[in-house]
Enzyme design. Structure first.
Site, PDB file in Angstrom:
ATOM      1  N   GLU A  49     -14.567  13.366  30.983  1.00  0.00           N
ATOM      2  CA  GLU A  49     -13.125  13.216  31.140  1.00  0.00           C
ATOM      3  C   GLU A  49     -12.698  12.240  30.045  1.00  0.00           C
ATOM      4  OE1 GLU A  49      -9.775  14.436  33.238  1.00  0.00           O
ATOM      5  OE2 GLU A  49     -11.831  15.137  33.364  1.00  0.00           O
ATOM      6  N   ASP A  60      -2.677   3.310  34.836  1.00  0.00           N
ATOM      7  CA  ASP A  60      -3.930   2.634  34.566  1.00  0.00           C
ATOM      8  C   ASP A  60      -3.837   1.144  34.826  1.00  0.00           C
ATOM      9  OD1 ASP A  60      -5.450   4.870  33.739  1.00  0.00           O
ATOM     10  OD2 ASP A  60      -4.267   4.930  31.906  1.00  0.00           O
TER      11      ASP A  60
END
Length: 266
Positions: A49, A60
């Site tokens: 990924e 994030d």
């Protein structure tokens, strides 16, 4: 059969789950990033990924934001990322490669152009973190036109309607969130996910991979025991890169052994 279905069929035949590491391309530098990916694959990663560095990564936590900053400082652009993926694909012809990024990066040169470039580089799937399934039609159409799997997030608090939509639109795998919030290994994955997993199964969703806060082998075991097809680990990988980026030999050894331990738990 595409690379994801081949990988999941092979794992199922061996009664194993998938270990999928996430890294931001170009962190801490371009050559170093390619060496890091080699170490993770040698350690046993079943799929990759990969993130494109972005200046404002909403979902994030601070660890992956740090990776974005380092990769951008190293001069990593989307063009660099596609060139890196071409190299990774040439080296690992059967390895499923997924992208996890933000819509701005897809819009930049036009949606269709992005997916065409991704296909040419050897990408198998694209997950756009800030586009919910309900708003995904143009992205799904462009992905399918190129034979790229559109990936969707199944949040732990999702309604049955959302899960049904995720199941019907998604291909390749389903990104199952262990909890709501931002990414990070300090925010440990929360179980139980039984109700979400059983709903995804009922709606014939692509195999669910559990992500967000997967930092140790016991969590991989728990995810697979709960019915996930595997686990995605991002912040735990990136934390090691941050800590050891000035000692590449040590970093590569550490990442390979981390991947081996996580893979052994599948």
């Amino acid at each position: 059969m595409n690379r994801y279905s081949n990988a999941f069929a092979r794992l199922k035949a061996g009664s194993r789950g998938a270990f999928v590491p996430f890294v931001t391309l170009g962190d801490p530098g371009i050559d170093e990033s390619l060496a890091i990916i080699d170490a993770l694959v040698e350690g046993g990663a079943d799929c990759l990924e990969l993130g494109f560095p972005f200046s404002d990564p909403l979902a994030d936590g601070p660890v992956i934001q740090g990776a974005n900053i380092r990769a951008l400082a190293a001069g990593t652009t989307p063009d660099t990322c596609f060139k890196m993926i071409e190299q990774i694909r040439a080296k690992y012809p059967e390895l499923p490669i997924g992208l996890l990024l933000y819509a701005n990066l897809v819009f930049a040169n036009g949606i269709e152009a992005f997916y065409q470039r991704a296909k040419a580089a050897g990408v198998d799937s694209v997950l756009i973190a800030d586009v919910p399934a309900e708003e995904s039609a143009p992205f799904v159409a462009a992905a399918r036109a190129e034979g790229i799997a559109p990936i969707f997030i199944a949040p732990p608090n999702a309604s049955a309607d959302t899960l049904r939509l995720v199941a019907s639109l998604g291909e390749g795998y389903t990104y199952l969130l262990s909890r709501a919030g931002v990414t990070g290994a300090d925010n440990k994955a929360g179980m139980p996910l039984d109700s979400v997993l059983s709903a995804l199964k009922e709606f014939n969703a692509p195999p669910p991979l559990l992500g967000f806060g997967i930092a140790e082998p016991s969590q991989v075991q728990e995810a697979i025991a709960a019915g996930a097809a595997g686990a995605i680990s991002g912040s735990a990988v990136v934390k090691r890169i941050e800590a050891l980026k000035d000692d590449m030999p040590k970093l590569l050894t550490e990442l390979k052994s981390f991947a081996s331990a996580m893979k052994a738990a599948t």
